[in-house]
Design a protein around this motif. Sequence first.
Motif, mmCIF file in Angstrom:
data_model
loop_
_atom_site.group_PDB
_atom_site.id
_atom_site.type_symbol
_atom_site.label_atom_id
_atom_site.label_comp_id
_atom_site.label_asym_id
_atom_site.label_seq_id
_atom_site.Cartn_x
_atom_site.Cartn_y
_atom_site.Cartn_z
ATOM 1 N N GLU A 9 0.835 -1.193 0.000
ATOM 2 C CA GLU A 9 0.000 0.000 0.000
ATOM 3 C C GLU A 9 0.866 1.238 0.000
ATOM 4 O OE1 GLU A 9 -0.518 0.408 4.866
ATOM 5 O OE2 GLU A 9 -2.262 -0.014 3.612
ATOM 6 N N VAL A 10 0.277 2.354 -0.358
ATOM 7 C CA VAL A 10 0.930 3.644 -0.239
ATOM 8 C C VAL A 10 0.162 4.447 0.790
ATOM 9 C CG1 VAL A 10 1.552 5.797 -1.386
ATOM 10 C CG2 VAL A 10 1.767 3.635 -2.610
ATOM 11 N N ALA A 11 0.875 5.009 1.767
ATOM 12 C CA ALA A 11 0.227 5.779 2.821
ATOM 13 C C ALA A 11 0.927 7.117 2.951
ATOM 14 C CB ALA A 11 0.288 5.033 4.154
ATOM 15 N N GLU A 12 0.174 8.193 3.051
ATOM 16 C CA GLU A 12 0.746 9.519 3.227
ATOM 17 C C GLU A 12 0.819 9.857 4.702
ATOM 18 O OE1 GLU A 12 -0.915 12.652 1.006
ATOM 19 O OE2 GLU A 12 -0.604 11.699 -0.927
ATOM 20 N N VAL A 13 2.045 9.904 5.232
ATOM 21 C CA VAL A 13 2.225 10.372 6.592
ATOM 22 C C VAL A 13 2.004 11.878 6.624
ATOM 23 C CG1 VAL A 13 3.884 10.599 8.481
ATOM 24 C CG2 VAL A 13 3.790 8.490 7.139
ATOM 25 N N THR A 14 2.586 12.567 5.679
ATOM 26 C CA THR A 14 2.225 13.955 5.374
ATOM 27 C C THR A 14 2.228 14.040 3.860
ATOM 28 O OG1 THR A 14 4.444 14.901 5.185
ATOM 29 C CG2 THR A 14 3.539 14.696 7.414
ATOM 30 N N ASP A 15 1.775 15.148 3.303
ATOM 31 C CA ASP A 15 1.817 15.307 1.853
ATOM 32 C C ASP A 15 3.247 15.252 1.325
ATOM 33 O OD1 ASP A 15 -0.916 15.563 1.783
ATOM 34 O OD2 ASP A 15 -0.879 17.752 1.806
ATOM 35 N N GLU A 16 4.215 15.529 2.205
ATOM 36 C CA GLU A 16 5.606 15.627 1.776
ATOM 37 C C GLU A 16 6.432 14.388 2.100
ATOM 38 O OE1 GLU A 16 5.945 20.456 2.413
ATOM 39 O OE2 GLU A 16 6.690 19.095 3.958
ATOM 40 N N LEU A 17 5.816 13.384 2.680
ATOM 41 C CA LEU A 17 6.541 12.170 3.056
ATOM 42 C C LEU A 17 5.661 10.973 2.703
ATOM 43 C CD1 LEU A 17 9.272 11.517 4.528
ATOM 44 C CD2 LEU A 17 7.896 11.105 6.566
ATOM 45 N N THR A 29 9.571 8.222 0.175
ATOM 46 C CA THR A 29 9.892 9.242 -0.820
ATOM 47 C C THR A 29 9.709 10.623 -0.211
ATOM 48 O OG1 THR A 29 9.151 7.803 -2.622
ATOM 49 C CG2 THR A 29 9.345 10.157 -3.103
ATOM 50 N N PHE A 30 10.776 11.415 -0.230
ATOM 51 C CA PHE A 30 10.700 12.803 0.208
ATOM 52 C C PHE A 30 10.033 13.582 -0.920
ATOM 53 C CE2 PHE A 30 14.953 11.315 1.954
ATOM 54 C CZ PHE A 30 14.381 10.788 3.099
ATOM 55 N N ASN A 31 8.851 14.108 -0.654
ATOM 56 C CA ASN A 31 7.987 14.591 -1.726
ATOM 57 C C ASN A 31 7.731 16.097 -1.628
ATOM 58 O OD1 ASN A 31 6.284 14.232 -4.006
ATOM 59 N ND2 ASN A 31 4.487 14.236 -2.673
ATOM 60 N N ARG A 35 10.880 22.608 -3.471
ATOM 61 C CA ARG A 35 12.010 23.144 -2.705
ATOM 62 C C ARG A 35 13.150 22.114 -2.628
ATOM 63 N NH1 ARG A 35 8.275 22.172 1.789
ATOM 64 N NH2 ARG A 35 9.153 20.563 3.141
ATOM 65 N N MET A 36 13.218 21.277 -3.656
ATOM 66 C CA MET A 36 14.262 20.259 -3.767
ATOM 67 C C MET A 36 14.285 19.341 -2.549
ATOM 68 S SD MET A 36 17.276 22.447 -5.684
ATOM 69 C CE MET A 36 18.242 20.997 -6.079
ATOM 70 N N ARG A 66 14.392 7.860 -0.802
ATOM 71 C CA ARG A 66 14.647 8.515 -2.084
ATOM 72 C C ARG A 66 13.932 9.864 -2.136
ATOM 73 N NH1 ARG A 66 14.129 5.485 -6.362
ATOM 74 N NH2 ARG A 66 13.987 3.424 -5.431
ATOM 75 N N GLY A 67 14.322 10.700 -3.084
ATOM 76 C CA GLY A 67 13.699 12.004 -3.251
ATOM 77 C C GLY A 67 12.887 12.065 -4.527
ATOM 78 N N ALA A 68 11.819 12.834 -4.502
ATOM 79 C CA ALA A 68 10.961 12.997 -5.680
ATOM 80 C C ALA A 68 11.506 14.098 -6.591
ATOM 81 C CB ALA A 68 9.538 13.347 -5.241
ATOM 82 N N GLY A 69 11.180 14.007 -7.861
ATOM 83 C CA GLY A 69 11.436 15.106 -8.779
ATOM 84 C C GLY A 69 12.670 15.013 -9.641
ATOM 85 N N GLY A 70 13.638 14.147 -9.305
ATOM 86 C CA GLY A 70 14.812 13.975 -10.133
ATOM 87 C C GLY A 70 15.872 15.052 -10.013
ATOM 88 N N ARG A 71 15.683 16.009 -9.103
ATOM 89 C CA ARG A 71 16.687 17.072 -8.933
ATOM 90 C C ARG A 71 17.463 16.945 -7.626
ATOM 91 N NH1 ARG A 71 13.823 22.271 -8.550
ATOM 92 N NH2 ARG A 71 15.893 23.192 -8.726
#
Length: 267
Positions: A9-17, A29-31, A35-36, A66-71
Amino acid sequence: MTDLSGSPEVAEVTDELLIERADGVVTVTFNAPARMNAFSFAMYQGLHDLCDSLAADESVKVLVLRGAGGRAFAAGNQISDFLSRDAVEYEGWLQALFAKIQRLPQVSIAVIDGVCVGGGLAVATHCDLRLATPSSRFGYPIGRTLGNALSSGVLYRCAAIFGEALTREMLLAARLVGADRAYAVGALAYVGPAVEEEVASIIASVQVMSGVTIGHTKTQLARLVDQFEGAPEDEDAALREIYTGPDFNEGVRAFLAKEKPAFPSRG
């Protein structure tokens, strides 16, 4: 804290994690790509909670970050958080998180694609393994951005992973280190375009390995860290002087104003 047991499953702890679990692997995934993926307090809190959950979870064998966005994997911290909290206590809270990551019973893997600096590098160096794309870069450019200093534990971990020479270059020249140089000193287990294939290969290996071997090895390594990477007794006092001093005040002001800082103590 979101329940991590059960079917994939995928669960959102916050919108950014974002946290995903499947087949004994937890992927975080750091989302915050706008702001990179710079860490906010909420993202760090989510990692604290996750580590507490994983510490006793024998069904999970691997943690992937891992980080989102490829940057960026993560480009430091959200600086405004330091303005609303006691900076030294915040540093201590972060150091406790890094120790939790390092002492997890799972094999932890940082998958880096892009910039990995500041808090992002602190998280990555406390993982067991690091893999990166060729364009990834690493460092602590705080000498030309914020005018603060690392806690001793974070500094010692960087030196343990990258070696003293590259650590000095990162901090004393504020230079970012390329993935090729990081790989050359053993800081990375892999550099190349086929990062995802290499991650999958490592996960497959870990899933059939002896849990006794992994667990005991990680316990032994934790003892080694405790022996050689302890913070000095005057750490808090030194950091408090830095975080209440004119250089950090100027660094934060300039960062928020999107200007270059003019540090009072510049040579």
